[in-house]
Design a protein around this motif. Structure first.
Motif, PDB file in Angstrom:
ATOM      1  N   GLU A 108     -12.732  -4.376   8.763  1.00  0.00           N
ATOM      2  CA  GLU A 108     -12.117  -3.317   9.553  1.00  0.00           C
ATOM      3  C   GLU A 108     -12.786  -3.218  11.097  1.00  0.00           C
ATOM      4  O   GLU A 108     -13.667  -2.362  11.227  1.00  0.00           O
ATOM      5  N   LYS A 184      -0.257  -8.776  12.231  1.00  0.00           N
ATOM      6  CA  LYS A 184      -0.181  -7.097  12.707  1.00  0.00           C
ATOM      7  C   LYS A 184       1.276  -7.288  13.920  1.00  0.00           C
ATOM      8  O   LYS A 184       1.074  -8.046  14.753  1.00  0.00           O
ATOM      9  N   SER A 229      -3.660  -1.564   4.406  1.00  0.00           N
ATOM     10  CA  SER A 229      -4.285  -0.204   4.598  1.00  0.00           C
ATOM     11  C   SER A 229      -4.601  -0.107   5.895  1.00  0.00           C
ATOM     12  O   SER A 229      -4.643   1.342   6.328  1.00  0.00           O
ATOM     13  N   ARG A 230      -4.637  -1.023   6.900  1.00  0.00           N
ATOM     14  CA  ARG A 230      -5.034  -0.730   8.215  1.00  0.00           C
ATOM     15  C   ARG A 230      -3.536  -0.536   9.286  1.00  0.00           C
ATOM     16  O   ARG A 230      -3.860  -0.213  10.334  1.00  0.00           O
TER      17      ARG A 230
END
Length: 699
Positions: A108, A184, A229-230
């Motif tokens: 992260e 992403k 989760s990000r």
């Protein structure tokens, strides 16, 4: 042989043949309506700002399988491509830039690992750029600017916009075994500026190719994916944001890229899909969004189309389902209406054949706009009113007024599909008024006869009521005729007027509720709380039918869809040449019939079977000259022409042996030509993909 054919016809009968035609028509139309593959729920990806970054992170892994011993193991796989299904692009020009960043790290960190991606940014356009914009894109490509992939007509179809194929084959980026990849999805900066545009995304699917060693097998699979989760989505809480983003991967199916309306939507259908998407989004509203959608049809058409998606999903079959049923309903109601007009099963069957083989009946049924629904409800209302005109009411009971109740409600429903149907519905109401006058005169004549009979009894000294309380026949006739004279007309007017007028007003309010939020977004561009003015919404939806936006205008050949690529389909709304010819013959018959009736000084009632379809044809063309969704009214005009030729064949054949022979020859040749033209244009009716080289020769 002759006796056998006569016995067979008597045994089978025209209604049985019509039943076979109905079953075949419904099966073919439903079977070719479209795919049931759905994209599920949608998610609005919002642009980035200094204060509020928004993105979705996907964790993609290799699929698992079991060996002979039941142990799970990874399937050797490499990423083939990433496919996206975009919905509405919430900008004024319906364009946006989207980026899919790719990384393999699982820490992260501050996001620098996303720069491992070598994929291109996608420039998405809801339509095809024109003019200066198209020229600038051409110049950019010529200058060697390959940082972007330009995708036109991107809305509501599967696209591969990120250039995964540009990555090196030897790169570890493609390998998914042993460790997952992370993706992403974001609306990026354009230079130093942020995009002021949001995009509704229906689905994202990651496709991998199964490998043996270092060689691909050509077998492709949908890769397992989950929301990481990000992910960050502006919402009331982290769990809610992740749940909203989960809509992006709720329908993980292998995309279809067939350039056919069986799998793809026509440009006009996209407007309807935009409205349906906003109905599904409910009262979610973003201040900076420019909402787009259908601005032609009234609330019932939108709600029934939406209901189809609730049953069958956001799929071609789902959005077209009720339109297909309406096309089938037109066939059924048309048969009974023509049979009622001309008192002939044969005439009704001929209409069914012409309609089914007209070509446009099936092609327009496969268009995800409620074109056919309004036509169906109008014909249903006309049939019920003609039943009253021809036969009246036996008595003013609830059961006997049902046809008029149905006529009024069906007329109201036609208006609630498209507001412009108010004009042909007014024609149906005029037929009802003529029916009322006819029944009033008939009841008045019965009353006069009963009174005369009672007066005759009185002159003979027969008391109206004897000493033992027995009523005389004359008095009973007067009482019965008087009740019918007093109440039948009142009951008919009350039931029809109330069901039509109250149906329009009450149902317009009720049916406007499910589409209120979507309508306010699309029409106003502003949103005032959670209690929209439903009266304003209902009026807007009604007035939309008189606008020129949407499916309007008509050519002999109406282009619905044109694909691209090595193999693609062209879908056309073609009015069969033979059907058009038969329609013209029907008009000539109408003129001949009217002249003949005038010459023979026929009673006014004998004109009805010709005047009713002729008046419907004229009203349809007048309405189609200015209404939004004019195709529906031009189709309706053709249907009335088909009615005329169907009844003309029957009536002309009864005028003599020579006329019967001529009618038989014309009918046989026309039906053969009708079937031939239908077969020749079937490839365009059913949207069958053909090689591009062949299509280029035709178009």
């Amino acid at each position: 042989m002759k006796n056998f054919l006569q016995k067979f016809r008597k045994f089978v009968g025209f209604p049985f043949v019509f039943l076979l035609v109905m079953i075949l028509f419904l099966g073919v139309t439903l079977g070719t309506a479209g795919s049931t593959a759905t994209t599920g729920d949608s998610f609005e990806l919002q642009y980035t700002t200094d204060k509020n970054w928004s993105w979705v992170v996907f964790k993609v892994t290799a699929p698992m399988t079991e060996d002979e011993e039941g142990e799970k193991k990874e399937v050797p796989v490499r990423l083939h491509d990433v496919y996206l299904n975009v919905g509405t692009i919430y900008s004024e020009d319906q364009s946006a830039i989207m980026e899919l960043q790719w990384g393999t790290a699982s820490t992260e960190a501050d996001g620098h690992w996303w720069t491992l991606s070598k994929m291109k940014k996608a420039v998405l356009y809801g339509g095809t750029p024109q003019g200066a914009l198209e020229d600038s894109l051409t110049d950019a490509a010529a200058a060697g600017n390959n940082d972007y992939n330009y995708v036109y007509n991107a809305s509501y179809r599967w696209i591969a916009p990120f250039g995964v194929d540009g990555l090196e084959e030897t790169s570890t980026y493609r390998t998914l075994n042993s460790s997952p990849s992370y993706f992403k999805l974001v609306l990026p900066k354009v230079g130093s500026k942020y995009q002021n545009v949001n995009v509704l995304v229906n689905e994202i699917v990651f496709i991998g190719e199964v490998y043996e060693g270092n060689k691909g097998t050509g077998e492709y699979v949908v890769l397992p994916v989950e929301i990481d989760s990000r992910t960050f989505v502006p919402a009331e809480g982290k769990a809610e944001g992740d749940a909203l983003a989960g809509a992006l991967i709720d329908r993980q199916e292998m995309p279809s890229f067939s350039e056919s309306t069986f799998h793809r939507y026509a440009d006009e259908e996209v407007k309807m899909l935009m409205t349906l998407s906003e109905m599904k989004m409910g009262n979610r509203y973003v201040q900076d969004d420019h909402y787009h959608g259908d601005t032609t049809y009234n609330s019932l058409g939108l709600n029934l189309t939406y209901l189809g998606t609730l049953i069958f999903g956001m799929s071609p079959f789902g959005v077209r389902f009720f339109n297909v049923l309406a096309s089938f309903g037109i066939l059924a109601v048309g048969f009974f209406l023509v049979r009622s007009l001309f008192k002939s099963d044969k005439a009704g069957l001929l209409f069914a054949f012409i309609y089914a083989l007209s070509g446009v009946a099936m092609s327009l049924a496969h268009l995800a706009s409620p074109i056919m629904l309004g036509v169906f409800f109008l014909l249903a209302s006309l049939y019920a009113c003609h039943h009253y005109y021809a036969k009246g009411m036996k008595k003013s009971s609830a059961l006997d007024t049902l046809p008029l109740l149905f006529a009024g409600i069906a007329g109201a429903l036609a208006i609630l599909v498209n507001g412009a149907f108010v004009i042909p519905v007014a024609g149906v109401a005029a037929l009802f008024v003529v029916g009322v006058i006819k029944q009033y005169k008939k009841n008045r004549a019965r009353l006069d006869e009963a009174i005369a009979f009672a007066e005759e009894e009185k002159a003979q000294g027969i008391p109206a009521v004897s000493e033992d309380g027995t009523e005389s026949e004359g008095n009973r006739k007067v009482r019965t005729a008087l009740n019918k004279y007093r109440y039948d007309t009142t009951a008919a007017i009350s039931v029809f007027a109330c069901s039509l007028i109250l149906g329009v007003f009450v149902l317009s309010i009720l049916l406007a509720l499910p589409v209120s939020f979507a309508t306010i977004k699309i029409y106003d561009g502003t949103f005032s709380g959670t209690s929209p003015n439903v009266f304003k919404v209902a009026f807007r939806l009604f007035a939309a039918g008189f606008a020129s936006d949407g499916i309007c205008g008509w050519n002999y050949i109406y282009p619905i869809f044109t694909g691209t690529g090595e193999r693609y389909a062209v879908t056309l709304g073609i009015m069969n040449f033979a059907a058009t010819l038969l329609g013209l013959i029907g008009l000539m018959f109408a003129i001949y019939r009217i002249v003949t009736l005038v010459k023979n000084k026929a009673a006014i009632g004998e004109y009805a079977s010709v005047i009713i379809p002729l008046a419907g044809l004229v009203l349809s063309l007048v309405t189609g000259a200015f209404a939004g969704g004019a195709i529906a009214f031009v189709l309706l005009a053709n249907l009335f022409a088909f009615m005329l030729v169907s009844g003309g064949d029957e009536l002309f054949a009864k005028e003599g042996a020579k006329q019967a022979k001529a009618a038989f020859i014309i009918k046989t040749v026309s039906l053969a030509l009708l079937a031939l033209c239908f077969a020749l244009t079937a490839v365009f009716t059913f949207s069958i993909p053909l090689p591009a080289s062949f299509m280029a020769k035709i178009f």
